[in-house]
Design an enzyme around this catalytic site. Structure first.
Site, PDB file in Angstrom:
ATOM      1  N   HIS A   4       1.598   4.409  -2.844  1.00  0.00           N
ATOM      2  CA  HIS A   4       1.574   5.859  -2.645  1.00  0.00           C
ATOM      3  C   HIS A   4       2.748   6.521  -3.353  1.00  0.00           C
ATOM      4  O   HIS A   4       2.618   7.595  -3.946  1.00  0.00           O
ATOM      5  CB  HIS A   4       1.636   6.195  -1.153  1.00  0.00           C
ATOM      6  CG  HIS A   4       0.310   6.176  -0.456  1.00  0.00           C
ATOM      7  ND1 HIS A   4      -0.779   6.874  -0.904  1.00  0.00           N
ATOM      8  CD2 HIS A   4      -0.082   5.549   0.685  1.00  0.00           C
ATOM      9  CE1 HIS A   4      -1.795   6.675  -0.080  1.00  0.00           C
ATOM     10  NE2 HIS A   4      -1.394   5.877   0.887  1.00  0.00           N
ATOM     11  N   ASP A  43      -5.087   1.503  -2.653  1.00  0.00           N
ATOM     12  CA  ASP A  43      -5.706   0.207  -2.378  1.00  0.00           C
ATOM     13  C   ASP A  43      -5.726  -0.662  -3.631  1.00  0.00           C
ATOM     14  O   ASP A  43      -5.344  -1.830  -3.601  1.00  0.00           O
ATOM     15  CB  ASP A  43      -7.144   0.403  -1.889  1.00  0.00           C
ATOM     16  CG  ASP A  43      -7.191   1.038  -0.511  1.00  0.00           C
ATOM     17  OD1 ASP A  43      -6.217   0.918   0.232  1.00  0.00           O
ATOM     18  OD2 ASP A  43      -8.219   1.665  -0.194  1.00  0.00           O
ATOM     19  N   GLU A  48      -6.011   7.265  -1.376  1.00  0.00           N
ATOM     20  CA  GLU A  48      -6.108   5.991  -0.672  1.00  0.00           C
ATOM     21  C   GLU A  48      -6.787   4.926  -1.529  1.00  0.00           C
ATOM     22  O   GLU A  48      -6.365   3.772  -1.551  1.00  0.00           O
ATOM     23  CB  GLU A  48      -6.873   6.172   0.649  1.00  0.00           C
ATOM     24  CG  GLU A  48      -6.119   6.974   1.688  1.00  0.00           C
ATOM     25  CD  GLU A  48      -4.793   6.333   2.054  1.00  0.00           C
ATOM     26  OE1 GLU A  48      -4.742   5.103   2.218  1.00  0.00           O
ATOM     27  OE2 GLU A  48      -3.802   7.071   2.161  1.00  0.00           O
ATOM     28  N   HIS A  52       0.835  -1.202   0.000  1.00  0.00           N
ATOM     29  CA  HIS A  52       0.000   0.000   0.000  1.00  0.00           C
ATOM     30  C   HIS A  52       0.873   1.257   0.000  1.00  0.00           C
ATOM     31  O   HIS A  52       0.624   2.211  -0.743  1.00  0.00           O
ATOM     32  CB  HIS A  52      -0.903  -0.026   1.222  1.00  0.00           C
ATOM     33  CG  HIS A  52      -1.872   1.102   1.305  1.00  0.00           C
ATOM     34  ND1 HIS A  52      -3.114   1.059   0.720  1.00  0.00           N
ATOM     35  CD2 HIS A  52      -1.794   2.308   1.908  1.00  0.00           C
ATOM     36  CE1 HIS A  52      -3.756   2.194   0.962  1.00  0.00           C
ATOM     37  NE2 HIS A  52      -2.967   2.969   1.693  1.00  0.00           N
ATOM     38  N   GLU A  53       1.920   1.250   0.832  1.00  0.00           N
ATOM     39  CA  GLU A  53       2.799   2.414   0.916  1.00  0.00           C
ATOM     40  C   GLU A  53       3.638   2.582  -0.353  1.00  0.00           C
ATOM     41  O   GLU A  53       3.874   3.707  -0.805  1.00  0.00           O
ATOM     42  CB  GLU A  53       3.700   2.301   2.144  1.00  0.00           C
ATOM     43  CG  GLU A  53       2.956   2.245   3.467  1.00  0.00           C
ATOM     44  CD  GLU A  53       1.977   3.389   3.650  1.00  0.00           C
ATOM     45  OE1 GLU A  53       2.259   4.510   3.178  1.00  0.00           O
ATOM     46  OE2 GLU A  53       0.929   3.159   4.257  1.00  0.00           O
TER      47      GLU A  53
END
Length: 489
Positions: A144, A209, A205, A140-141
């Site tokens: 980003h 995801d 987000e 997930h990070e």
């Protein structure tokens, strides 16, 4: 084993959009139009170039080293970077090398910022039950970063608010190492636009995801890892008066868990056996960074007595480390020698055995073990740093220095190596070289004036080494230029 404490304290700014485990998973992008999320990760270049992003990321990393309790432990650094890069190699839009690091903090949190830096709190790892759960947070990070969410947020603010780069960085780089502090740090001038920022973050987000769970699946982890960890967090903190750090900025509605489960169903099921590396990491964090030695001994003894472990060897390893922390080195030695005999090249065991051998005045055994491994794993940080430390113990200074210098040629920004080298030169009374290596420690902490002072001091002790003096002058100019470049951003 090395556990270095930060040398300075400073106000930390990290990225407000890259919160941990906020798996706001909607349906797959190819499932239907209603839930389709656009891939908008290519924007953001008009505000912040990749080169500037790298510069800022490195500067932020220096500030983190100076202000936060980073875990300077080569075994754990090796593990988390191996895990992280096993995901990165399957990611799209990777523009630079990633660096994964650990913060000694029991809060459940993780975050990402400029230049491929991803931080994970130790408490998040010890809470995860499987490596796939941990990998889902990291994926997930990573998403980003690869989707350039921070640069896109800066672009959005510049278009709507007409802010300068400095003002935008001040508003966006709010700490997530401690979100409650970060929220309190929001200035009054930001109040009117705070909701717009939150809405923009929610869009980020959703995209993280979508990309993150796809990355998890393509990297051969269990795609249900995200939903599993997400569900656990929701259950554990549903009625908590003080939720963990990440939930201050990202609440957990049931729809997110359901969406994450539904998304994972679009990939082949992949139930995996327990990961030894993951279980050893959890045991090491518990034994060396959480609680006291006696309570940890009781904890691991109970696990072993009642067969409550994912992998027995990991529980035995945790017990051995706890014995060592409690000065019961003979018991630690017995367990570790058996573990290593059954898994000769396991660096978790090698690192711990090095500590035990040195504590038992058997550094020669550590050196023999590490000398062999160094032939097969040259410049591996666990092997090289432990080897140099063991050589330093028996006063083989020149060989220790050579091992560290060779290692630093391949790993020029390694904080631990420079710290050991500083100690080595101080022990040898090589004052000029000691100040040079100490300058590099300061530089890695972003303390450029202190680094330059150390280099100027070293220059005076190198009057009979004109070549080294030239190197010192060149390094001073490099550091001054680095500092000036940051001011021009």
């Amino acid at each position: 084993m090395f556990t270095l404490k930060p040398m300075f304290t400073a106000l930390l700014f990290t990225v407000g959009i890259a919160a941990a485990t906020s798996f706001n998973a909607s349906a797959l992008d190819n499932q239907n139009n209603k839930n389709k999320l656009p891939d908008i990760g290519i924007s953001g270049y008009s505000v912040l170039s990749t080169d500037k992003e790298l510069q800022i990321g490195k500067a932020m990393m220096r500030q983190l080293r100076a202000s936060q309790p980073l875990i300077q432990d080569p075994v754990l650094i090796e593990y988390i970077n191996h895990l992280g890069n096993s995901l990165v190699k399957n990611a799209q839009g990777v523009n630079y090398a990633f660096e994964f690091f650990l913060i000694n903090n029991n809060e459940l949190n993780a975050f990402a910022f400029f230049g491929g830096h991803v931080g994970i709190h130790s408490g998040l790892i010890t809470t995860a039950d499987t490596e796939s759960e941990l990998a889902s947070v990291i994926a997930h990070e990573i998403s980003h970063v690869t989707q350039r969410h921070l640069a896109r947020r800066l672009e959005s603010q510049s278009q709507t608010q007409g802010l300068t780069m400095a003002a935008m960085l001040s508003s966006v780089l709010i700490t997530l190492v401690n979100p409650s502090v970060g929220m309190a740090a929001l200035s009054a001038s930001m109040a009117a636009t705070q909701q717009a920022s939150i809405n923009y973050t929610r869009g980020n987000e959703k995209e993280a995801d979508r990309v993150g769970i796809a990355l998890l699946a393509s990297s051969n982890f269990d795609p249900q890892g995200a939903a599993s960890f997400f569900s656990k967090m929701s259950t554990k903190y549903r009625y908590a008066s003080k939720p963990p750090a990440m939930l201050l900025t990202h609440p957990l509605p049931e729809s997110r868990i359901a969406d994450a489960r539904q998304r994972a169903l679009n990939y082949p099921a992949r139930p995996l056996p327990p990961s030894l590396g993951f279980e050893l990491t959890k045991a090491r964090l518990k034994a060396r960074y959480q609680g006291d030695a006696r309570s940890n001994i009781a904890f691991f003894e109970q696990k072993l007595a009642k067969d409550r472990y994912a992998i027995k060897a990991a529980a035995q390893y945790g017990l051995a480390l706890s014995y060592f922390e409690n000065k019961q080195t003979r018991k630690a030695l017995q367990l570790l020698e058996i573990l290593k005999k059954n898994d000769e090249d396991n660096l978790f065991y090698v690192d711990a055995l090095t500590d035990v051998y040195i504590a038992n005045n058997q550094a020669d055994k550590a050196i023999k073990m590490l000398e062999q491994l160094n032939l097969f794993m040259p410049n591996n940080q666990v092997v090289s740093l432990n080897y140099a430390n063991a050589l330093l113990t028996v006063k083989q200074y020149d060989l220790a220095a050579q091992i560290l210098q060779d290692f630093l040629l391949v790993n020029p920004g390694n904080f631990i190596a420079y710290d050991i080298l500083t100690t080595l030169y101080r022990t040898q009374e090589k004052t000029g070289l000691m100040h040079m290596s100490k300058a590099e420690v300061y530089a890695l902490l972003g303390a450029y004036p202190k680094a330059v002072d150390e280099l100027q001091t070293s220059y005076a002790f190198l009057d009979e080494q004109p070549l080294m003096q030239k190197r010192v002058k060149a390094r001073i100019l490099q550091l001054q230029e680095q500092e000036n470049r940051l001011k021009r951003l």
